[in-house]
Structure formats: structure tokens, C-alpha cells
Design a protein around this motif. Sequence first.
Motif, PDB file in Angstrom:
ATOM      1  N   LYS A 165      -5.073  -1.282   1.925  1.00  9.35           N
ATOM      2  CA  LYS A 165      -5.790   0.220   2.056  1.00  9.35           C
ATOM      3  C   LYS A 165      -6.633   0.681   0.936  1.00  9.35           C
ATOM      4  O   LYS A 165      -6.338   0.050  -0.011  1.00  9.35           O
ATOM      5  CB  LYS A 165      -4.098   0.883   1.654  1.00  9.35           C
ATOM      6  CG  LYS A 165      -3.037   0.478   3.022  1.00  9.35           C
ATOM      7  CD  LYS A 165      -1.811   1.313   3.305  1.00  9.35           C
ATOM      8  CE  LYS A 165      -0.828   0.985   4.079  1.00  9.35           C
ATOM      9  NZ  LYS A 165       0.720   1.267   4.107  1.00  9.35           N
ATOM     10  N   SER A 172       0.825  -7.519  -2.142  1.00  9.90           N
ATOM     11  CA  SER A 172       0.855  -6.986  -0.529  1.00  9.90           C
ATOM     12  C   SER A 172      -0.574  -6.997   0.067  1.00  9.90           C
ATOM     13  O   SER A 172      -1.455  -6.227  -0.130  1.00  9.90           O
ATOM     14  CB  SER A 172       1.351  -6.096  -0.765  1.00  9.90           C
ATOM     15  OG  SER A 172       1.284  -5.228   0.626  1.00  9.90           O
ATOM     16  N   GLU A 182      -4.945  -3.048  -7.215  1.00 10.04           N
ATOM     17  CA  GLU A 182      -3.732  -2.198  -7.969  1.00 10.04           C
ATOM     18  C   GLU A 182      -2.850  -3.064  -9.060  1.00 10.04           C
ATOM     19  O   GLU A 182      -2.146  -2.483 -10.321  1.00 10.04           O
ATOM     20  CB  GLU A 182      -2.063  -2.011  -6.990  1.00 10.04           C
ATOM     21  CG  GLU A 182      -3.019  -0.838  -6.240  1.00 10.04           C
ATOM     22  CD  GLU A 182      -2.165  -0.352  -4.749  1.00 10.04           C
ATOM     23  OE1 GLU A 182      -2.388   0.431  -4.241  1.00 10.04           O
ATOM     24  OE2 GLU A 182      -1.560  -1.718  -4.834  1.00 10.04           O
ATOM     25  N   THR A 238      -6.961   1.753  -2.674  1.00 13.49           N
ATOM     26  CA  THR A 238      -6.175   1.713  -4.145  1.00 13.49           C
ATOM     27  C   THR A 238      -5.558   3.622  -4.538  1.00 13.49           C
ATOM     28  O   THR A 238      -5.521   4.003  -4.499  1.00 13.49           O
ATOM     29  CB  THR A 238      -7.150   0.919  -5.264  1.00 13.49           C
ATOM     30  OG1 THR A 238      -7.674  -0.311  -4.641  1.00 13.49           O
ATOM     31  CG2 THR A 238      -5.775   1.233  -6.410  1.00 13.49           C
ATOM     32  N   ARG A 239      -4.511   2.611  -4.756  1.00 13.85           N
ATOM     33  CA  ARG A 239      -3.252   4.244  -5.743  1.00 13.85           C
ATOM     34  C   ARG A 239      -3.901   4.698  -6.961  1.00 13.85           C
ATOM     35  O   ARG A 239      -4.370   3.707  -7.430  1.00 13.85           O
ATOM     36  CB  ARG A 239      -1.678   3.684  -5.147  1.00 13.85           C
ATOM     37  CG  ARG A 239      -1.247   3.538  -3.758  1.00 13.85           C
ATOM     38  CD  ARG A 239      -0.403   3.087  -3.320  1.00 13.85           C
ATOM     39  NE  ARG A 239      -0.261   1.546  -3.928  1.00 13.85           N
ATOM     40  CZ  ARG A 239       1.050   1.008  -3.576  1.00 13.85           C
ATOM     41  NH1 ARG A 239       1.852   1.649  -2.877  1.00 13.85           N
ATOM     42  NH2 ARG A 239       0.852  -0.278  -3.441  1.00 13.85           N
ATOM     43  N   ALA A 253      -1.019  -3.291   1.171  1.00 12.11           N
ATOM     44  CA  ALA A 253      -1.640  -2.347   0.443  1.00 12.11           C
ATOM     45  C   ALA A 253      -3.278  -3.258   0.028  1.00 12.11           C
ATOM     46  O   ALA A 253      -3.608  -1.735  -0.114  1.00 12.11           O
ATOM     47  CB  ALA A 253      -0.933  -3.200  -0.676  1.00 12.11           C
ATOM     48  N   GLU A 277       5.608  -3.538  -4.735  1.00 15.80           N
ATOM     49  CA  GLU A 277       4.105  -4.264  -3.484  1.00 15.80           C
ATOM     50  C   GLU A 277       2.992  -3.910  -3.871  1.00 15.80           C
ATOM     51  O   GLU A 277       2.657  -2.336  -3.809  1.00 15.80           O
ATOM     52  CB  GLU A 277       4.821  -4.245  -2.198  1.00 15.80           C
ATOM     53  CG  GLU A 277       5.678  -4.841  -1.374  1.00 15.80           C
ATOM     54  CD  GLU A 277       5.868  -5.821  -0.371  1.00 15.80           C
ATOM     55  OE1 GLU A 277       5.495  -4.695   0.235  1.00 15.80           O
ATOM     56  OE2 GLU A 277       7.046  -6.621  -0.025  1.00 15.80           O
ATOM     57  N   VAL A 278       1.935  -4.952  -4.316  1.00 16.11           N
ATOM     58  CA  VAL A 278       0.505  -4.238  -5.170  1.00 16.11           C
ATOM     59  C   VAL A 278      -0.264  -5.048  -4.123  1.00 16.11           C
ATOM     60  O   VAL A 278       0.141  -6.082  -3.909  1.00 16.11           O
ATOM     61  CB  VAL A 278       0.315  -4.129  -6.420  1.00 16.11           C
ATOM     62  CG1 VAL A 278       1.413  -3.231  -6.765  1.00 16.11           C
ATOM     63  CG2 VAL A 278       1.284  -5.534  -6.947  1.00 16.11           C
ATOM     64  N   SER A 279      -2.044  -4.410  -4.348  1.00 14.44           N
ATOM     65  CA  SER A 279      -2.973  -5.274  -3.433  1.00 14.44           C
ATOM     66  C   SER A 279      -3.683  -5.502  -5.628  1.00 14.44           C
ATOM     67  O   SER A 279      -3.100  -5.423  -6.109  1.00 14.44           O
ATOM     68  CB  SER A 279      -4.123  -4.309  -3.719  1.00 14.44           C
ATOM     69  OG  SER A 279      -5.128  -3.288  -4.145  1.00 14.44           O
TER      70      SER A 279
END
Length: 461
Positions: free
Chosen positions: A76, A70, A94, A78-79, A73, A89-91
Motif C-alpha cells: 500500500k 507487514s 514506514e 506509505t502512510r 502494508a 504493523e508497518v512497511s
Amino acid sequence: MVSVRPSTGCGFMSELTDKELKNLKPRAKLYKVTDRDGMYAAVTPTGVVSFRYQYRVNGRQEVLTIGRYSAEAARKLTRAPDALEYGMEVSLAEARSLLARARRQVERGESPSKAKVEKRTASAEALTFGGWAEAYFKHKADPKSGAERLADSTLAMRRSVYDRAIAGELSKLKLGEVTPQRLKHLCDEVKEKRGPAVAVHVREVVLLVFRHAQGSGLDVSNPAESIRTSAIATFEPRERALSPSEVRAVLAALDHVSAAPTLRLAVKFVLLTGVRKSEFIDATWKEIDFAAARWAIPAERMKAGKAHVVPLSDQALDILTVFRTMFGTSRYLHPGRYDSDTPISNATLNRVIDTVVERIRETDPDFQSFGVHDLRRTFSTGLNRAKFDDRWIEMSLAHAPRNRIAAVYNVNRYLAERRIMLQCWADMLDAWVDGRSAKDLIADAKQRAAEVHDDELDDDL
């Protein structure tokens, strides 16, 4: 096809970057772009980019879909690793965090792909009956569900039964806790409090919610299958008229059942004309006037003992043309299978309809049965819902007028108006089959019929 990434010149393979991911273009076939540590980006022909991890565990080669790339993502923060799950959906960063988790699982001899499936299954099993009921209603209301989608009226009725009679007792239970004994007890209570019809629908709603769960891959027994409807209540077969969506389902199924093509057309002909079954079965070619586009049924064949004229729509004439081509040597519109000197049997059309209902129930298990006479009721109800003149409808049904003065009108009364109305009815059926609204067809037909009536008003007086 694997696209091998270029060397950095130091003996190491370069890693993917967000810029490269954003610039990946789809090709005719899926292709892969390697990253590191067994992870790669798979690019589908539709342009979807997903991160996948290829590994070997316990002697088996497996592939885990880590997540879908994504770009949003990537913009934004990083979670945290605990907030990430496989398949979301991830970067790129991630995805590498999830890759590290998967690699640790493999090192312990665990399959991250299998763990992903087990977690999804456990999540589904954790749903309460109420959760599955909501999932069922959402699925049945979704236009994307295609043939699985229910008519709004049917869905509203089932939702009402669920909210009023089921939710308070079963919504917080796990599926395994909804036993046949508990369900039967609920049905008995509902029968006592709300009546047998609601109790029967309680069983049906529970049956369908469990079937939805089973169809979603959940291995669970259906408690409603252990309870016969007759153990709750029995009903006499009810009179019914098909809704537009049901007409669409019936006519669509009619084209695919294992019955003679002419018999399938016969069912549609009865729906087009609104006649009684006996009036069609015993009809002969001397009653048909192709030039005038009308069918004159003699008094001795009519229930009320008065001759009846049926204006024939273009669609009805097309069906009669097929009958004439196939059965030109017989005096009957549709003779029996083995003897052209006799009409089809009284049960033949009902057998065709039963086959149609069976086919529809393959995708809609609770589709209610109907008979040939219900086609006549559908004809009447459909025209009344369209708000055509009551007199035209009653004359088309060959019903005796309610007053003696009207009773002396001859069989040609309102013939011009009825011709327009019956052609509109045939066009309405075609519109419903195509999924179109019949509103404009009805408005135009009523306007033209009203003008005919106005033109003949002086003669009436």
C-alpha cells in the motif's frame, strides 16, 4: 545471534529490501538482520518479523520495538508520519520513518521506548468507566480468556445490571471520578428504586470493572472495596443449584484442594447419588450390594421413614471401591479421622466445600458459596433440566408421592429406569468436566429408559 549484512563493495553496508524481508525464514532461535542507523529486523522462531531500534540514552542501553513487518502494508501507499505509531504493523519505509522519529527523540535525550509505554498508559487512563466496563465484558465473553471466561447467564445478568442501573450514572466518568461516596449514593438510589439485590450487584459490577482495570496495569484505587456489601443490604443464604459450568469448576477445584482424597470423593459421591448429607454420613457397608449395584437405605435412616434404594452408577461404585479399600475395617463407608467406629462429623463435607469455593474465588471472586444440600438440589435440577420423567426423579430423591395410590408403591418402583437415569447423570458430570455436551447421552438414556417402561407396562396394569 546477529546476521551481519554483506558490504556493497564501497565500504557501506547494504540496506534491507522488501524482497529480503519477505524471504526471511524462522530458525530455532531468534536472529537479527541489520538494516541501518541502529535498526534491525528480528525474526522469531514462529516467523514473526519485527523492526527494532537499539540505542543508548542517558547512559542506558535500550531497545525500541518500532513495529511488526507487514507485507500487506508494503503493497500500500506509505502512510504519513503523523499516522504512524510505535508498535503497529508497518512497511519497511514506514519503519524507517518511525526510526527517524525515534532518533530525533534520542538526540533530545528522550527515551522513545519509555515514551511508548507512557503513551499506552495515558491512553488506558483516558478510558472512561464505560470504556473499562466494555473491556471487562469483552474479556469475560472471550473464549480465549480460558478460566476467566464467564458463563453466558452470569455475563448477561451483569450486563443487564450495568445497562439498567450503572451506565446512565457512571459510564462517562473517568475512573478517578468514581469515588466511594458517589458509588454508595448510586447503590442507595438503586436500592430504593429497584430493590436491594440489584443494588448489591451494582457494587459487584463496579468492583469487578475496577479489578479488570487494575489487572491491566492501571494504578487506580477501587471505590467498591471501601463499601461493605452489608452496608447496602443483607440476605439470608439462598438455596441454589450449580449450573453445568459451575459443576465443572467445582469438580476441577476439588482435585486440587488440601483435603483428604477420600473426602474429596465423598463430596462427589453425594453429587452422584443425590442423597441427603445424613444419609451418606451414617451409611454402613451392610447397606451396599456391589453385585446388584445398589444401596439400600433402611427406613429408620430416611427422613420419610420409608426404605430407599439408590441404583449405583459405575462412577459411584468406583468411589465405593476406594472407600472399601481404605476403610474396610470400619462399619461406615467413610469413618471419622481418628475413630473408625464413628462416621465423619456433620461439618466435614461443608469444610471441604468451603475450601473448594475459596480456590474457585481465586479466579472468579464472586463465585457464590454453596452447601452439601445444594449438591442434592443440583442433582434434582440437572435431571429436571434434562427432562427425565418426574416420577423417576422424585423416587430418586425419596420424596413422598403426591397421591395415596402412588404412595403404596414399593421401594423398587422404577428401579430399572432410575438405574439408567443415574448412570446418565454420572456420565453427564464427566462430560461437563471434559467440556463436552451431554445432549446425546441424555437422549440415549431417555430412549433406553422409555423402552424399559414400555416392557413393564403390562405388569403395571
